[in-house]
Structure formats: C-alpha cells, structure tokens
Design an enzyme around this catalytic site. Sequence first.
Site, PDB file in Angstrom:
ATOM      1  N   ALA A   1       0.842  -1.200   0.000  1.00  0.00           N
ATOM      2  CA  ALA A   1       0.000   0.000   0.000  1.00  0.00           C
ATOM      3  C   ALA A   1       0.873   1.245   0.000  1.00  0.00           C
ATOM      4  CB  ALA A   1      -0.905  -0.008   1.224  1.00  0.00           C
ATOM      5  N   GLY A   2       0.338   2.317  -0.553  1.00  0.00           N
ATOM      6  CA  GLY A   2       1.039   3.597  -0.573  1.00  0.00           C
ATOM      7  C   GLY A   2       1.521   4.001  -1.944  1.00  0.00           C
TER       8      GLY A   2
ATOM      9  N   LYS B   1      -2.163   5.184  -3.929  1.00  0.00           N
ATOM     10  CA  LYS B   1      -3.036   5.519  -2.803  1.00  0.00           C
ATOM     11  C   LYS B   1      -4.505   5.594  -3.203  1.00  0.00           C
ATOM     12  CE  LYS B   1       0.277   8.210  -0.058  1.00  0.00           C
ATOM     13  NZ  LYS B   1       0.099   7.512   1.224  1.00  0.00           N
TER      14      LYS B   1
ATOM     15  N   ASN C   1       8.823   9.066   4.736  1.00  0.00           N
ATOM     16  CA  ASN C   1       7.600   9.784   4.381  1.00  0.00           C
ATOM     17  C   ASN C   1       6.810  10.127   5.632  1.00  0.00           C
ATOM     18  OD1 ASN C   1       4.709   8.472   4.557  1.00  0.00           O
ATOM     19  ND2 ASN C   1       6.148   6.767   4.227  1.00  0.00           N
TER      20      ASN C   1
ATOM     21  N   GLY D   1       0.683  11.102   5.963  1.00  0.00           N
ATOM     22  CA  GLY D   1      -0.490  11.329   6.804  1.00  0.00           C
ATOM     23  C   GLY D   1      -1.801  10.929   6.144  1.00  0.00           C
ATOM     24  N   PHE D   2      -1.797   9.790   5.427  1.00  0.00           N
ATOM     25  CA  PHE D   2      -3.029   9.266   4.822  1.00  0.00           C
ATOM     26  C   PHE D   2      -3.701  10.282   3.894  1.00  0.00           C
ATOM     27  CE2 PHE D   2      -4.122   5.944   8.363  1.00  0.00           C
ATOM     28  CZ  PHE D   2      -3.170   5.083   7.845  1.00  0.00           C
TER      29      PHE D   2
ATOM     30  N   ASN E   1      -4.842  -0.911   8.965  1.00  0.00           N
ATOM     31  CA  ASN E   1      -3.529  -0.266   9.114  1.00  0.00           C
ATOM     32  C   ASN E   1      -3.506   0.567  10.390  1.00  0.00           C
ATOM     33  OD1 ASN E   1      -1.112   1.072   8.927  1.00  0.00           O
ATOM     34  ND2 ASN E   1      -1.478   1.943   6.907  1.00  0.00           N
TER      35      ASN E   1
ATOM     36  N   SER F   1       0.820   3.031  10.784  1.00  0.00           N
ATOM     37  CA  SER F   1       1.450   4.209  10.203  1.00  0.00           C
ATOM     38  C   SER F   1       1.875   5.151  11.322  1.00  0.00           C
ATOM     39  CB  SER F   1       0.482   4.938   9.269  1.00  0.00           C
ATOM     40  OG  SER F   1       1.021   6.191   8.902  1.00  0.00           O
TER      41      SER F   1
ATOM     42  N   ASN G   1       2.391   8.274  10.964  1.00  0.00           N
ATOM     43  CA  ASN G   1       2.149   9.646  10.530  1.00  0.00           C
ATOM     44  C   ASN G   1       0.764  10.193  10.834  1.00  0.00           C
ATOM     45  OD1 ASN G   1       4.779   9.782   9.363  1.00  0.00           O
ATOM     46  ND2 ASN G   1       4.016   8.541   7.661  1.00  0.00           N
ATOM     47  N   THR G   2      -0.065   9.402  11.517  1.00  0.00           N
ATOM     48  CA  THR G   2      -1.353   9.875  12.006  1.00  0.00           C
ATOM     49  C   THR G   2      -1.333   9.784  13.525  1.00  0.00           C
ATOM     50  OG1 THR G   2      -2.554   9.215  10.015  1.00  0.00           O
ATOM     51  CG2 THR G   2      -3.847   9.461  12.030  1.00  0.00           C
TER      52      THR G   2
ATOM     53  N   LYS H   1      -1.927  -4.895   9.606  1.00  0.00           N
ATOM     54  CA  LYS H   1      -0.563  -4.431   9.341  1.00  0.00           C
ATOM     55  C   LYS H   1       0.022  -3.826  10.611  1.00  0.00           C
ATOM     56  CE  LYS H   1       2.176  -2.085   5.808  1.00  0.00           C
ATOM     57  NZ  LYS H   1       2.121  -1.417   4.482  1.00  0.00           N
TER      58      LYS H   1
ATOM     59  N   THR I   1       6.292  -5.661   7.939  1.00  0.00           N
ATOM     60  CA  THR I   1       5.829  -4.583   8.810  1.00  0.00           C
ATOM     61  C   THR I   1       5.637  -3.309   8.008  1.00  0.00           C
ATOM     62  OG1 THR I   1       8.064  -3.773   9.273  1.00  0.00           O
ATOM     63  CG2 THR I   1       7.194  -5.499  10.745  1.00  0.00           C
ATOM     64  N   ASN I   2       5.129  -2.307   8.701  1.00  0.00           N
ATOM     65  CA  ASN I   2       5.073  -0.952   8.156  1.00  0.00           C
ATOM     66  C   ASN I   2       6.443  -0.290   8.310  1.00  0.00           C
ATOM     67  OD1 ASN I   2       3.995   1.591   7.265  1.00  0.00           O
ATOM     68  ND2 ASN I   2       2.021   1.046   8.144  1.00  0.00           N
TER      69      ASN I   2
ATOM     70  N   GLY J   1      12.536   0.966   2.979  1.00  0.00           N
ATOM     71  CA  GLY J   1      13.641   0.637   2.099  1.00  0.00           C
ATOM     72  C   GLY J   1      14.658  -0.266   2.759  1.00  0.00           C
TER      73      GLY J   1
ATOM     74  N   TYR K   1       7.735  -1.746  -2.233  1.00  0.00           N
ATOM     75  CA  TYR K   1       7.314  -0.439  -2.730  1.00  0.00           C
ATOM     76  C   TYR K   1       8.541   0.446  -2.939  1.00  0.00           C
ATOM     77  CZ  TYR K   1       5.362   4.377  -2.229  1.00  0.00           C
ATOM     78  OH  TYR K   1       5.057   5.699  -2.362  1.00  0.00           O
TER      79      TYR K   1
END
Length: 350
Positions: free
Chosen positions: A61-62, A65, A110, A113-114, A169, A172, A174-175, A210, A238-239, A260, A308
């Site tokens: 995912a990502g 989007k 990154n 933030g969805f 999910n 993440s 970022n939220t 996830k 994992t994320n 990465g 990804y």
Amino acid sequence: MKLLEQIGLTALRRIDPEKAHGLALDALNLGLGPRGGAYTTARLQTTVAGLDLPNPIGLAAGFDKNATALDALAKSGFGFIEVGAATPRPQPGNPKPRLFRLTQDKAAINRFGFNNDGMDEIADRLSRRPQGPIVGLNLGANKDSADKAVDFATVLTRCGAFVDFATVNVSSPNTEKLRDLQGRAALSALLAGVMEARAALAQPIPIFLKIAPDLTGDELAEVAEVANASGIAAIIATNTTLDRDGLHGPHKSESGGLSGQPLFEKSTRVLAQLSTLTDLPIIGVGGVGSAEQAYQKIRAGGSAVQLYTALVYGGISMVDDIARGLDELLARDGFANVADAVGSGRSDWL
C-alpha cells in the site's frame, strides 16, 4: 533494467520525490510500464488466506493511494496489489515536503499522513477494476476523526464489495495516536468492529492486520494474541520504522516513517518472531529489493512479500526479475512450491 527505464528513473530522481511519484503513476497509465502480467510457475503459485496468487510478490500500500493505476499495475508482474490507504473522508495529509529520498541508503522517509481522495471516489475506481488480479485495500482513519476505530469499519463497509482483501492499518507513524490502537484492548475492540462489518458484506473477504516494526517483544506477543482470537486471515509485517540508526545524507533526521533497505533486517526479525507466535499467514514487507531478499523473508516465515520503496531505485521491471529469481532459488534448494520454503530458515532470524 531496460535503458529507457533507467533514463526515466534518473530523470525522476532529479525532481521533487512526491512529484516524481505522481509522474511515475502517469507513465504507467500511459502504457510505459510492463505489459506481460505476472510471471508464474508451479513453484511460485501459492494460496494465502484463501487467495490464489500466481506468485508471492505483492505491491505494498502507498504506491497507488487512490486506485488510479489499477489497469497498468495489473500488467506489471505483481502476484497481488494493495492500494490505499483510504479514509472515510478525503484529506490532504500533512504539509509538504513530506517525502524524502535517502539515495545512499536506498531508502525513503515519508510523513504523508493518509492523504487520499476518500472512500467514495476510491470505491468508484475499485468498482471498475480489472478482473483477474488480486486487489486489496488498505483501510485508514481520518486524522481528525473522533473515533478512529470506527473509521476502519466504515471504509470496509463502503469498499469491501470491490476488493479481494482489506488491511487494517494501525501502524502508520504519521497519524497521531494511530499506533496506540495496537494495544490489547484497543486492537481487540477495533478488530471486532471490522469483523462485524466484514460479516455484513454480501461476500465477506479476508481481513489482514498491518503492524509496526518498532514493537517490543511483549507488545508483539500481545498483538499476536489478539490477532489469533480475532478471526483475521493474515498479518502484514511490517510498516515503516521510526528508527534512524546508520542513515546517511541530508534527510536522515526527517520525521516520518523510514522504508527501504535499512528496514530489511529489523522487519525480517519481527516477521520471524511473529511466526513463532501465530499460525496465521504473514506477509513480509520492509526492504525487499531483490529475489534473494524476497526468499529470505519467505524462509523467515513469510507466506508472501510486498515491496514499494525498491521501485524508486530499481524500477517496475524489477518485479518480474524478483519473481523469476525467486523461482530459480526455490528450484536450486529443491522446493517444489514456495509454500514448502515458508519458515525453512526461521532460526537464522531469531
């Protein structure tokens, strides 16, 4: 990698990463990517959570989007595709810049933030998806939601009819407060709500979870305990990570999730440990950029893998290369099918 692809990647890496990402999607939609579909053999064909895959190499995912490149991605060699994350309402995400290349490390940070078009637009695109490829949707929560747990069930109810699986999910970074939902009580309640929404679908689909790579051993055991009792079909491990050890370059300290190559070892150790705590199939993600790395994830306990960030550095043609290389590695080691290799090297990672 073909010469034209190499030239294109070199050009894209000279511009803003998020703008380059959008141009890459545009290029795929213009037919500039692979067109042959998924490479498959009897060794690579496998079934994960009831889903029949031509090969175990998935798109994380990502990358797409908003489900805008489904037709092109269906021809790009992946055994399965995950789009999203989708939230109930559209949201712009965090302020830009929010995507950073770490070229020396073959990594990215990154803090999107969805950002997405919202479940209604995404559901409309998914309703017109190509038939054949396995397509899943990553479920997210709005940043300003009063009840983030409810958001996951809401998106599933709206979009579940158009996908083959859906991923909760809660990992993440970022939220704000999203990762708090990985605790025992919160996760149990969240998954119960999602499974209730799943049961109400005309054709219930497998639900994946996830998780983050930054969980302690005790936290991972809690997540596994909840997952085992919840009725979900698989775990994605994992994320991205908040870890910054050993990075290079001017962006190494940017806030957000790191993906990465630097994530490979950490995420693979989590995968192996998790595989001792559950019999659920696990999809290994984090730092997969070669056939050997995909094979290591599988031998550590992954029934399939996703990638990804590696596409930024290796191009979309690497998907076919990884699938073919994995087939050769399985043959070399005497495995008749990829499922036979799952967990065969787990002890190397524990």
